[in-house]
Scaffold this active site. Structure first.
Site, PDB file in Angstrom:
ATOM      1  N   HIS A 123      -7.499 -16.184 -28.990  1.00 61.36           N
ATOM      2  CA  HIS A 123      -9.162 -15.643 -29.048  1.00 61.36           C
ATOM      3  C   HIS A 123      -9.576 -15.729 -27.528  1.00 61.36           C
ATOM      4  CE1 HIS A 123     -13.445 -15.414 -29.899  1.00 61.36           C
ATOM      5  NE2 HIS A 123     -13.086 -14.774 -31.159  1.00 61.36           N
ATOM      6  N   ASP A 200      -7.151 -25.091 -30.808  1.00 58.82           N
ATOM      7  CA  ASP A 200      -8.355 -24.193 -31.297  1.00 58.82           C
ATOM      8  C   ASP A 200      -8.156 -24.187 -32.795  1.00 58.82           C
ATOM      9  OD1 ASP A 200     -10.116 -22.218 -32.180  1.00 58.82           O
ATOM     10  OD2 ASP A 200      -9.417 -20.827 -30.959  1.00 58.82           O
ATOM     11  N   GLN A 203      -9.962 -20.921 -36.773  1.00 57.13           N
ATOM     12  CA  GLN A 203      -9.510 -20.252 -38.231  1.00 57.13           C
ATOM     13  C   GLN A 203      -8.631 -21.329 -38.966  1.00 57.13           C
ATOM     14  OE1 GLN A 203     -10.560 -17.563 -39.086  1.00 57.13           O
ATOM     15  NE2 GLN A 203     -11.656 -16.617 -37.077  1.00 57.13           N
ATOM     16  N   LYS A 226     -17.725 -21.225 -39.784  1.00 55.33           N
ATOM     17  CA  LYS A 226     -16.346 -20.377 -40.490  1.00 55.33           C
ATOM     18  C   LYS A 226     -16.018 -21.555 -41.476  1.00 55.33           C
ATOM     19  CE  LYS A 226     -15.229 -18.256 -36.147  1.00 55.33           C
ATOM     20  NZ  LYS A 226     -15.268 -16.994 -36.292  1.00 55.33           N
ATOM     21  N   CYS A 364     -11.831 -10.008 -30.214  1.00 55.11           N
ATOM     22  CA  CYS A 364     -11.582 -10.775 -29.235  1.00 55.11           C
ATOM     23  C   CYS A 364     -10.468 -11.242 -29.048  1.00 55.11           C
ATOM     24  CB  CYS A 364     -12.658 -11.742 -29.524  1.00 55.11           C
ATOM     25  SG  CYS A 364     -14.389 -11.413 -29.585  1.00 55.11           S
TER      26      CYS A 364
HETATM   27  C1  LIG Z   1      -9.415 -18.202 -33.183  1.00 59.90           C
HETATM   28  C2  LIG Z   1     -10.967 -18.233 -32.813  1.00 59.90           C
HETATM   29  N1  LIG Z   1     -11.129 -19.113 -31.894  1.00 59.90           N
HETATM   30  C3  LIG Z   1     -12.522 -19.246 -31.431  1.00 59.90           C
HETATM   31  C4  LIG Z   1     -13.314 -18.217 -32.031  1.00 59.90           C
HETATM   32  C5  LIG Z   1     -14.832 -18.464 -31.499  1.00 59.90           C
HETATM   33  O1  LIG Z   1     -15.566 -19.163 -32.403  1.00 59.90           O
HETATM   34  P1  LIG Z   1     -17.343 -19.111 -32.070  1.00 59.90           P
HETATM   35  O2  LIG Z   1     -17.621 -17.767 -31.817  1.00 59.90           O
HETATM   36  O3  LIG Z   1     -17.916 -19.607 -33.659  1.00 59.90           O
HETATM   37  O4  LIG Z   1     -17.597 -19.923 -30.988  1.00 59.90           O
HETATM   38  C6  LIG Z   1     -13.074 -17.611 -32.952  1.00 59.90           C
HETATM   39  C7  LIG Z   1     -14.275 -16.944 -33.529  1.00 59.90           C
HETATM   40  O5  LIG Z   1     -14.038 -15.659 -34.327  1.00 59.90           O
HETATM   41  C8  LIG Z   1     -11.815 -17.580 -33.343  1.00 59.90           C
HETATM   42  O6  LIG Z   1     -11.539 -16.876 -34.622  1.00 59.90           O
END
Ligand SMILES: Cc1ncc(COP(=O)(O)O)c(C=O)c1O
Length: 407
Positions: A123, A200, A203, A226, A364
């Site tokens: 992401h 990270d 998900q 999430k 993203c």
């Molecule tokens: C794999 C992953 N990393 C990071 C993020 C960023 O999360 P946040 O927007 O809650 O900071 C997301 C959000 O969709 C994500 O799917």
């Protein structure tokens, strides 16, 4: 045991919503999950009974709020099995968690000529902060590709790792393909090369049982929203040895020990990384979400989601002209697809008119979309309350949209 889906669906009031005359079919859970009544109640209770600033109050409300906030830190600690509660830093979300780690780790440990490795499926929030760090510290930014199935190329990672690698960052579960990456293996490879690792888990936290000590992750980031909790709250777990050695990310109230004109000394962990009035109610809502999950059997959640996911893959693949992306060895929760001749945005808009909520676009993950040679996808993403009937509704909706568009 199996999940009591009727009861669970009743716990999430928003799932009773009617959109354009049809029952809401909420399949946008990778973007954000819905909240059970217990989370909504915990937030209301805080604002109704004990709203107050924390840590420095001399009065009862402040003590109540401080206790609930710090109790929530322990709930998170237990949930991910961190060794110590001060290794849990509250942030505004995964994005801030990773920016904090990238900034502070970079300041302490990354020098010109060093290398940081991420993956092509990450992401943007686990990609851009590392790129920025590399620019700032004149380090090299390396990217591991993925294969045709959407599995990480471990052979490429092996080649890229060297004594120059300071850190490897990767997503445990890809938000665009649903690939579950072999976290243990990647962490072991990075550690063998002497590099630290950031996982990270944005998900993964809601779909995979977590144990940061068993994983041996150096850093581990996720967002409350999430995992059925509120927005605006996230977590950065970091091993004490790193957090102690890293400088603060932001200056301000609460993060200090002593401030003089000559010099400021910093507070102990976790407060060194929590400048200013924090999101007080966020951790309280997040803890209520974790309590909700803890009251269920985690393996039941995983089995149920996997069953609906595989059913979804099978049903979608029956649709003529539909391309389903990703066929990784291990998958979770994500159904990404396109239909020949239909723009993903048009399909998403038509599905919405039938009450079906999906997401469209690059999610993203532009480097991933570039590697796949596409601009974006339609993405249906699952949570514990989704059912096979909702997959049937999605498939019916796609057929209806295709007819509408003359396909
Ligand atoms: C794999 C992953 N990393 C990071 C993020 C960023 O999360 P946040 O927007 O809650 O900071 C997301 C959000 O969709 C994500 O799917």
């Amino acid at each position: 045991m199996t999940l009591n889906l009727n009861k669970i669906r009743e716990d999430f009031p928003i799932l009773q919503t009617i959109i354009n005359g049809s029952p809401l079919v909420y399949l946008d859970n990778a973007a954000t999950t819905q909240k059970p009544q217990s989370v909504i109640d915990a937030i209301t209770d805080y604002y109704t009974r004990y709203n107050s600033n924390i840590h420095r109050g001399a009065h009862q409300l402040s003590n109540l709020a401080t206790d609930a906030h710090e109790e929530a830190r322990k709930t998170v600690q237990k949930y991910i099995n961190a060794e110590q509660s001060h290794e849990i830093i509250f942030t505004s979300g995964t994005t801030e968690s990773i920016n904090l780690a990238a900034y502070a780790f970079g300041e302490a440990f990354v020098n010109p000529g060093d290398e940081i490795i991420v993956t092509e499926m990450d992401h943007h929030s686990n990609f851009v902060p590392w790129q920025m760090l590399c620019e700032r510290r004149r380090a090299h930014f390396r990217v591991v590709s993925f294969d045709d199935n959407g599995d990480i190329r471990l052979d490429v990672l092996e080649r890229l790792l060297s004594e120059k690698t300071r850190l490897v960052a990767f997503n445990h579960v890809s938000n665009s393909l649903g690939t579950v990456n072999p976290a243990h293996e990647i962490i072991q490879m990075a550690h063998d090369a002497g590099a630290a690792v950031l996982v990270d888990a944005a998900q993964a936290i809601q779909h995979i049982k977590h144990d940061v000590q068993a994983l041996d992750a150096d850093f581990y980031a996720f967002s409350g929203h999430k995992i059925y909790g509120p927005t605006g709250i996230g977590v950065l777990y970091g091993k004490e040895k790193w957090l102690e050695a890293m400088p603060p990310y932001q200056g301000g109230g609460e993060m200090i020990d002593l401030v003089t004109i000559e010099k400021t000394t910093y507070n102990k962990l976790p407060f060194k990384f929590e400048a200013g009035t924090p999101n007080i109610v966020g951790p309280i809502g997040l803890a209520a979400a974790i309590d909700y999950i803890n009251a269920l059997e985690f393996s039941d959640i995983v089995n149920h989601e996997d069953e609906v996911l595989e059913y979804g893959r099978k049903r979608l693949l029956e649709i003529e002209g539909l391309t389903l992306y990703g066929d990784a060895k291990h998958r979770a929760s994500i159904l990404p697809f396109n239909i020949e001749g239909i723009h993903h945005f048009d399909l998403g808009t038509l599905l919405d008119s039938y009450g079906i909520a999906v997401r469209t676009g690059h999610h993203c993950t532009q480097p991933m979309m570039t590697a796949l040679g596409i601009e974006g996808t339609v993405r249906a993403s699952l949570a514990l309350y989704n059912t096979k009937e909702e997959i049937d509704a999605l498939v019916d909706g796609i057929h209806k949209a295709m007819r509408m568009l003359g396909r």
